[in-house]
Design a protein around this motif. Structure first.
Motif, short mmCIF file in Angstrom:
data_model
loop_
_atom_site.label_atom_id
_atom_site.label_comp_id
_atom_site.label_asym_id
_atom_site.label_seq_id
_atom_site.Cartn_x
_atom_site.Cartn_y
_atom_site.Cartn_z
N ARG A 189 59.18 7.15 -15.28
CA ARG A 189 59.28 6.28 -14.12
C ARG A 189 58.13 5.41 -14.39
O ARG A 189 57.07 5.46 -14.98
N ALA A 190 58.27 4.07 -13.70
CA ALA A 190 57.11 3.01 -13.73
C ALA A 190 56.48 2.95 -12.64
O ALA A 190 56.94 3.12 -11.63
N SER A 191 55.33 2.47 -12.54
CA SER A 191 54.37 2.49 -11.54
C SER A 191 55.14 1.31 -10.54
O SER A 191 55.52 0.28 -11.24
N PRO A 192 54.93 1.02 -9.35
CA PRO A 192 55.48 0.10 -8.65
C PRO A 192 55.01 -1.41 -8.96
O PRO A 192 56.13 -2.26 -8.80
N ALA A 193 53.89 -1.45 -8.87
CA ALA A 193 53.38 -2.93 -8.98
C ALA A 193 53.04 -3.38 -10.25
O ALA A 193 53.67 -4.39 -10.71
#
Length: 158
Positions: free
Chosen positions: A117-121
């Motif tokens: 998964r990727a970080s939100p920002a």
């Protein structure tokens, strides 16, 4: 040789930690000034600060281990005869190396899992922030082993 290697790793860690600290401080300053002066703070600044804290904690722990700076209760070992106190210290260091190995193993598994998964920002894979855990653990074990080897050879650790 062991003391020189430990000192080189320590110097490299110091440079890296200062750079991460500067990035973190600048990020927090940008976040605070953006929020209070302009009513808007970029979302990525909070993420950079959080990720920086994780890296500083794990890499800084390795430096503290090398310098015997962690909190320790020494009242019992202070009362022990020198040889027994040395045996207790060896047992302690062995347990720390084993725990660092376990943390490195499971921390890397966690980083691989987080990489999905990727970080939100920032939208970077979470592998990179989570990589601080196994890398810090490896450095804790390495610097402790180098310290032990240097003291066994009578090398100066300053």
């Amino acid at each position: 040789m062991f003391a020189r290697t430990a000192k080189a790793v320590e110097r490299a860690l110091q440079v890296i930690l200062v750079a991460i600290l500067v990035v973190m401080v600048l990020s927090i300053c940008l976040q605070v000034s953006g929020r209070y002066l302009f009513g808007f703070a970029p979302a990525w600044t909070e993420e950079v600060a959080r990720f920086s804290i994780a890296w500083i904690t794990m890499l800084g722990s390795a430096l503290v281990v090398r310098r015997d700076g962690h909190i320790a209760v020494t009242i019992v070992t202070a009362w022990l005869p020198r040889r027994l106190a040395a045996a207790v210290a060896l047992l302690r260091d062995g347990l720390i190396v084993m725990m660092a190995g376990a943390l490195a193993f499971y921390g890397y598994s966690y980083a691989i899992l987080g990489g999905r998964r990727a970080s939100p920002a920032l939208e970077v894979p979470m592998y990179y922030p989570f990589l601080a855990i196994p890398l810090g653990a490896v450095l804790i074990g390495l610097l402790l082993l180098l310290k032990r080897a240097a003291s066994a050879r009578g090398d100066e650790l300053s």
